[in-house]
Design an enzyme around this catalytic site. Sequence first.
Site, short mmCIF file in Angstrom:
data_model
loop_
_atom_site.label_atom_id
_atom_site.label_comp_id
_atom_site.label_asym_id
_atom_site.label_seq_id
_atom_site.Cartn_x
_atom_site.Cartn_y
_atom_site.Cartn_z
N LYS A 17 0.80 -1.22 0.00
CA LYS A 17 0.00 0.00 0.00
C LYS A 17 0.84 1.28 0.00
O LYS A 17 0.43 2.28 -0.59
CB LYS A 17 -0.96 0.00 1.19
CG LYS A 17 -2.05 -1.05 1.08
CD LYS A 17 -3.07 -0.93 2.20
CE LYS A 17 -4.16 -1.97 2.02
NZ LYS A 17 -5.26 -1.78 2.98
N ASP A 42 -9.50 3.11 2.54
CA ASP A 42 -9.49 2.35 3.80
C ASP A 42 -10.03 3.18 4.96
O ASP A 42 -10.87 2.71 5.73
CB ASP A 42 -8.07 1.90 4.13
CG ASP A 42 -7.65 0.66 3.37
OD1 ASP A 42 -8.54 -0.14 3.00
OD2 ASP A 42 -6.44 0.48 3.15
#
Length: 286
Positions: free
Chosen positions: A66, A102
């Site tokens: 990420k 997220d």
Amino acid sequence: MVRVYGIFGDPIEHTLSPLMHNVAFKVLEMNAVYMPFRVTAENLSGAVQAIRSLELGGVNVTIPHKEAVTAYLDHLQGDALLTRSVNTIVNRDGVLYGYSTDGEGMLLSLQKEAGFSPQGKRVLLLGAGGVARAAAFTLIREGVEELSLVNRTLQRAETLAEQIREKTGFVVRCFTYEDSALPDYLGQLDLVVNGTSVGMYPQTKARPPLPLDKLNPACLICDLVYRPLETELLKDAKKHGLRTLGGLGMLLYQGVLAFQHWTGVEPPEKAMRMVMERFLTEGINQ
């Protein structure tokens, strides 16, 4: 022509994202498919280039890429600009845009499923990786009174805390699990969020070594791990009379937001949740 989407990660076997997105494509009768791709760290650059060369519509990004993936993208958008962490890549005519859904996914889960608003609350976040990073910036944006980090290695927590201070001015306190000051601090908290992968399938018997008996009885325990539905952390929290929230909601809502970025279409949220719950309750993950 079939539009191809996917997810990059290593390991990738645990992901439920293909279930969620493929059922959405089916319900909406879209000519598209979503596939898991195991991508190692040394192949990440080539995999990102393949999004362009194979004309993929976009991909999700999961552990451990990420943060590293941001170096290979053309533009970062929204929360990704702050967090330098990306979980959604959109391919627009060969130009790659990185988003982080997220944090917003976690927030929607807290609000919709637990009736919890972070504003004015004291929060402890476990971990200092990509998910924890996204969660931290979202919680600060939503007006938490206090945010602290617990990580196995103090240096990584302090690095994230310094990045948060530089970007937001917010001062974050850091602990290790062995810190003698941690037990007394736990009694002041309104929310604990597990932003690590500890307890995720297949290592389902593990849990972060947090002394739950020291927590405020009104504290909410949110585990962002979604496989299994109820982790050891959540089971132990319930034994201590604490409120709990699993990670499936965050997975769902971050996926809903990613789907919108890719397609501009509102996905069938109920069908997406249902197919994941069915998979997780049939014992396949045990």
